[in-house]
Design an enzyme around this catalytic site. Structure first.
Site, PDB file in Angstrom:
ATOM      1  N   ASP A  97       0.813  -1.224   0.000  1.00 44.86           N
ATOM      2  CA  ASP A  97       0.000   0.000   0.000  1.00 44.86           C
ATOM      3  C   ASP A  97       0.849   1.279   0.000  1.00 44.86           C
ATOM      4  OD1 ASP A  97      -2.067  -1.765   0.097  1.00 44.86           O
ATOM      5  OD2 ASP A  97      -2.939  -1.034   1.963  1.00 44.86           O
ATOM      6  N   ASP A 110      -0.496  -4.512  -3.722  1.00 42.71           N
ATOM      7  CA  ASP A 110      -1.474  -3.436  -3.949  1.00 42.71           C
ATOM      8  C   ASP A 110      -0.839  -2.061  -3.754  1.00 42.71           C
ATOM      9  OD1 ASP A 110      -3.300  -5.548  -4.189  1.00 42.71           O
ATOM     10  OD2 ASP A 110      -3.911  -5.407  -2.088  1.00 42.71           O
TER      11      ASP A 110
END
Length: 357
Positions: free
Chosen positions: A174, A201
């Protein structure tokens, strides 16, 4: 600490350093300086300079950050638009803003930070620009292997017309959260000639964002099967444009075919979060899987809006599992097509490499 005179020019403050388009645009605006060595008139921290900047300015407010590593959490609130954060040397490796909170890091007084609260830098003001800055979340996953919540955001955006030039975003899970103040907002972000590193991600959120001639570095986690996912877009169905990568380079030190280009993130199970990601005219190294899109939490990648166009390199390919844009679709999949809007915002024309900027 005192700030410099509002009449000082960026050229004066940056004498001898690399002149960027951002400093040219800000030549008659307020200029603040940050210097860890205690230079006269300078602030010791980036946040102190942000706090001192004028509120609700319609003109650029420039903060020139001197060489150094700034171990702090920085927040630019919504009432401080048009803030320009400029690294004094032009080299992002020289000016680093870093901290190490994660989603699972305990907060003083109880609870944990969560993904949103883990961000080293949060930008909630429209018209923000950064040039020559590194944004880092230095959370050590291995040192906290038993801790839940390894999400650790280096930078989070929550506003419109945000641009980054010659910058770096460093983290693992992230890294770069391209968020929106309200999920139905069409908040736009432009990233040019920059570098993003992470593993799971690490480019995610609902915003509309263009990565133009940038390097996307997928970091090895030691797996021979799946090391991670580059994107996790949560684009609202009503928004035609999510993430566009154009003229960019996807690299990795991981084994071949161990990274996905992306998966669809339905934040809190939102059925209207239909991911939109396009990768075009870019070089893909061998770490990209032959089937580069995958499901997430039971949501099918095939129901998302993923596409590629004219990519090259050992990680590129065309198959039933790799939807391709038509030539007509590609004509609209450009920085202008994604970002110009009704206000005709054109951040792609403003970068050092453009002799006409």
């Amino acid at each position: 600490m005192r700030r410099t005179s509002p009449t000082a020019t960026a050229a004066t403050i940056l004498a001898g350093s690399l002149l960027t388009v951002a400093t040219r645009a800000a030549a008659t605006s307020t200029v603040l300086t940050v210097d860890q060595n205690g230079a006269k008139g300078a602030y010791a921290t980036v946040q102190a300079a942000v706090d001192a900047a004028p509120k609700n300015s319609r003109r650029p407010v420039t903060i020139v950050v001197g060489k150094g590593t700034y171990h702090e959490v920085v927040s630019v609130p919504a009432d401080q638009p048009n803030l320009h954060l400029i690294g004094a040397t032009g080299d992002p490796a020289d000016v680093v803003i870093t901290y190490d909170n994660s989603a699972g890091t305990p907060k003083p007084g109880g609870g944990t930070y969560g993904t949103e609260g883990s961000a080293t830098v949060t930008i909630a003001a429209n018209g923000f620009l950064a040039d020559g800055i590194t944004f880092e979340n230095a959370f050590d996953e291995q040192a906290h292997a038993s801790q839940d919540g390894h999400q650790a955001v280096a930078l989070r955006t929550l506003a419109d017309r945000i641009s980054f030039y010659h910058s770096r975003f460093l983290g693992n899970q992230d890294t770069l959260y391209l968020d929106a103040a309200n999920k139905t907002d069409i908040d736009r972000v432009y990233v040019r000639d920059s570098y993003v590193a992470g593993d799971v991600d690490f480019i995610f959120g609902p915003a509309t964002a263009v990565f133009d001639h940038s390097t996307i570095d997928a970091l090895d986690r030691g797996s021979t099967d799946t090391n991670g996912f580059i994107t996790a877009a949560s684009t609202q169905l009503a928004n035609k444009h999510g993430f566009l990568f154009t003229g960019s380079t996807f690299v990795s030190n991981a084994k071949a075919k161990t990274f996905y280009l992306g998966r669809p993130w339905h934040h809190l199970g939102d059925p209207l979060a239909i991911a939109q990601v396009t990768v075009r005219d870019s070089s893909l190294a061998a770490h990209i899987k032959d089937q580069p899109w995958t499901d997430m939490a039971g949501w099918s990648w095939a129901a998302a809006r993923f596409g590629e166009y004219h990519n090259t390199g050992p990680g590129a390919g065309v198959s039933l599992f790799r939807p391709q844009l038509t030539d007509a679709e590609a004509e609209a999949a450009t920085p202008a097509g994604y970002l110009s809007g009704t206000d005709r915002w054109k951040p792609w024309t403003h970068h050092r490499a453009d002799p006409h900027a």
